[in-house]
Design an enzyme around this catalytic site. Sequence first.
Site, mmCIF file in Angstrom:
data_model
loop_
_atom_site.group_PDB
_atom_site.id
_atom_site.type_symbol
_atom_site.label_atom_id
_atom_site.label_comp_id
_atom_site.label_asym_id
_atom_site.label_seq_id
_atom_site.Cartn_x
_atom_site.Cartn_y
_atom_site.Cartn_z
ATOM 1 N N LYS A 173 2.012 -89.907 1.398
ATOM 2 C CA LYS A 173 2.249 -89.220 2.601
ATOM 3 C C LYS A 173 2.595 -87.748 2.318
ATOM 4 C CE LYS A 173 2.425 -92.715 5.525
ATOM 5 N NZ LYS A 173 1.307 -92.808 6.634
ATOM 6 N N ASP B 36 -2.146 -88.489 3.212
ATOM 7 C CA ASP B 36 -2.038 -88.940 4.879
ATOM 8 C C ASP B 36 -1.248 -87.927 5.320
ATOM 9 O OD1 ASP B 36 -1.937 -89.839 7.329
ATOM 10 O OD2 ASP B 36 -1.191 -91.963 6.773
ATOM 11 N N GLU C 171 -6.138 -88.107 5.269
ATOM 12 C CA GLU C 171 -6.161 -88.746 6.625
ATOM 13 C C GLU C 171 -5.294 -87.647 7.763
ATOM 14 O OE1 GLU C 171 -5.356 -92.854 5.371
ATOM 15 O OE2 GLU C 171 -4.072 -92.824 7.459
ATOM 16 N N ASP D 162 -7.240 -90.948 11.889
ATOM 17 C CA ASP D 162 -6.421 -92.138 12.113
ATOM 18 C C ASP D 162 -5.627 -92.273 13.220
ATOM 19 O OD1 ASP D 162 -4.882 -94.325 11.747
ATOM 20 O OD2 ASP D 162 -3.546 -93.591 10.236
ATOM 21 N N LYS E 291 -6.646 -99.567 12.547
ATOM 22 C CA LYS E 291 -5.450 -100.576 12.517
ATOM 23 C C LYS E 291 -5.740 -101.521 13.609
ATOM 24 C CE LYS E 291 -2.024 -97.000 11.010
ATOM 25 N NZ LYS E 291 -2.693 -96.325 10.307
HETATM 26 MG MG MG Z 1 -2.509 -92.558 8.574
#
Ligand code: MG
Length: 317
Positions: free
Chosen positions: A143, A172, A205, A230, A254
């Site tokens: 992240k 991300d 992402e 995303d 997701k």
């Molecule tokens: Mg993500």
Amino acid sequence: MQYKFHFHPYKRQFIRPLQTNHGTWDIREGIIIHLVSETGNIGFGEIAPIPWFGSETIEQASEFCQQLPSQISEEIIFSIPDRLPTCQFGFESAWKMLNETLEIEKRINPNPLKFSALLPAGNAALNAWKCLWKNGYRTFKWKISINPIVEEIAIFESFVQALPEGAKLRLDANGGLNYDEANLWLFTCDRMMAKNHSLDIEFIEQPLPPSQFIEMLELGNCYGTKIALDESVATLEQLETCYQNGWCSIFVIKPGIIGSPSRLRQFCQQYQIDAVFSSVFETDIGRNAALRLAEELSLHKRAVGFGINHWFSEDNS
Ligand code: MG
């Protein structure tokens, strides 16, 4: 067909709080659904909302479950409104499990999925990947856009030098960069890969917030490093819109929050999108339903973002 319906809420604590650009997350709350058919077949489903991603809240999902009768029909399951996407997923996957019990037992998968492991943010990633590598992971997600960009790029540069050949890295940003920062990250990834040909940065992402779709399209054309959407494609409606507006790079899906699995299946089969299936930190019930969709719909065989079990202790899973 009528089904007996029960549900119960659950809470699961992360071993350490999960840090993203959306903030800090300590406890995953969800609802387990239980359906029983007239012939005694049983199906489980899971509702695991992430409201800051665009799904309903746990309160809204729980209100929906509470107002249902104790016997429900297929019509109810297939007419859950789009404003309750995690309920659509939970009920439909319970229904599917119940109707496919025999088929699941017979199934042999010739192409097992590869998993991407989620690393802790900041410089904790520099050590955390080693144990995950030993456990067989080859794709890692880190992240970004949590700490100042200069700090993160410095960590990133030492991190990629330490990564062995055969490793893949995903970054991300959770929509937390501005346009200049996104340029700097993409430029840095391109530069690091030009310097080290065995380095494989799979994608960044969601560099920018969903409102900056055009900018992400533009950035996608300017750099070799790929961009995956995303947050922009959290629900089926958003997925359809981004596709129609010209996104033909990578989509993070997701299943737990996107909505109806049958509509997702239809969309992926029709448009053959390059999808990366990803977890919403659900329990094994939602996870198994999501992984079945991933096995069926991952055309490009990218690692699935379900390498997250190390974020929970076994006691509360
Ligand atoms: Mg993500």
